[in-house]
Design an enzyme around this catalytic site. Sequence first.
Site, PDB file in Angstrom:
ATOM      1  N   SER A 194       0.729   3.906   2.227  1.00  0.00           N
ATOM      2  CA  SER A 194       0.596   4.470   3.458  1.00  0.00           C
ATOM      3  C   SER A 194       2.074   4.924   3.997  1.00  0.00           C
ATOM      4  O   SER A 194       2.202   5.859   4.833  1.00  0.00           O
ATOM      5  CB  SER A 194      -0.025   3.472   4.653  1.00  0.00           C
ATOM      6  OG  SER A 194       0.927   2.561   4.852  1.00  0.00           O
ATOM      7  N   SER A 236       0.845  -1.089  -0.054  1.00  0.00           N
ATOM      8  CA  SER A 236       0.151  -0.050  -0.091  1.00  0.00           C
ATOM      9  C   SER A 236       0.919   1.254   0.141  1.00  0.00           C
ATOM     10  O   SER A 236       2.102   1.279   0.111  1.00  0.00           O
ATOM     11  CB  SER A 236      -0.942   0.076   1.297  1.00  0.00           C
ATOM     12  OG  SER A 236      -0.213   0.233   2.565  1.00  0.00           O
ATOM     13  N   SER A 270      -3.179   6.852   5.566  1.00  0.00           N
ATOM     14  CA  SER A 270      -2.760   5.863   6.587  1.00  0.00           C
ATOM     15  C   SER A 270      -3.729   5.350   7.413  1.00  0.00           C
ATOM     16  O   SER A 270      -4.056   6.332   8.144  1.00  0.00           O
ATOM     17  CB  SER A 270      -1.293   6.274   7.161  1.00  0.00           C
ATOM     18  OG  SER A 270      -0.908   5.481   7.981  1.00  0.00           O
ATOM     19  N   LYS A 297       4.449   0.594   9.797  1.00  0.00           N
ATOM     20  CA  LYS A 297       4.416   2.077  10.057  1.00  0.00           C
ATOM     21  C   LYS A 297       5.504   2.516  10.953  1.00  0.00           C
ATOM     22  O   LYS A 297       6.571   1.764  11.129  1.00  0.00           O
ATOM     23  CB  LYS A 297       3.032   2.320  11.028  1.00  0.00           C
ATOM     24  CG  LYS A 297       1.903   1.628  10.623  1.00  0.00           C
ATOM     25  CD  LYS A 297       0.942   2.473   9.354  1.00  0.00           C
ATOM     26  CE  LYS A 297      -0.204   1.876   8.756  1.00  0.00           C
ATOM     27  NZ  LYS A 297      -0.534   2.365   7.556  1.00  0.00           N
TER      28      LYS A 297
END
Length: 263
Positions: A75, A73, A221, A130
Amino acid sequence: MRWFEIALVGLTLFTGAVWLLDKLWLRKRREAHAGLLEAKEPLVIDYSRAFFPVLAVVLCLRSFVAEPFRIPSSSMMPTLLIGDFILVNKFAYGLRLPISNQKVIATGEPARGDVVVFHPPQHPDQDWIKRVVGLPGDTVAYRDDTVYLNGQPLRYDSRGRYVGKGQGADASGARLLVEQLPGRPHAVLERDDLPFFIQGEGEWTVPAGHYFVMGDNRDNSEDSRFWGFLPEADLRGKAFLIWMHWDRSAGGVDFKRIGSRVP
């Protein structure tokens, strides 16, 4: 990737058990029944003896040294792009058993700014990535596109407008900023072309044994602003290297990204 981990553990245990049984008992029984003739070895035993050492080495390396992941992704743009293949240090935050992820040996804790792979509490069968923004005891706030850490706003240095490519082309035009997170400055993206609505604003105090994580692509995100704190027990490791990048819509392999450290 959890299915692969389960399959790897299962195959390693199976081939190891077959190899051990053959060494301790089955081979002697087979030779006794064969007499003067050469004992014929079953195919499953032959394969188990050949593959067990390889599977055991792969399992140990993947579980306790480094594990590959693919970024699916956007994010973590602009730090990590869709199509990046990264290596994750599996011993940075403690040696953990495969499948259960239970820590057996403590070797360290996440530092502010680390990019971590983890099982999100709401999707325990998935692997997410993250950046650690808040440590246990920190107060983190997010207002007006600004992170506040223990009451102090972080400084942001403008780097112009972001130009995306491939699957990340829709982020073109976003503001490219360097967020001065203490000890770990890093690039983030902020969008100006979204409809007016609150993007995960609020204030949070991180409890003991948990972390506050955010994506570098702040307007795209799903992170601690929306689902809460990351338990220490759900950590998988620390991302440290991009070993491959493949994005068909951007022309395939991007050799410039291969070997780059994860900032």
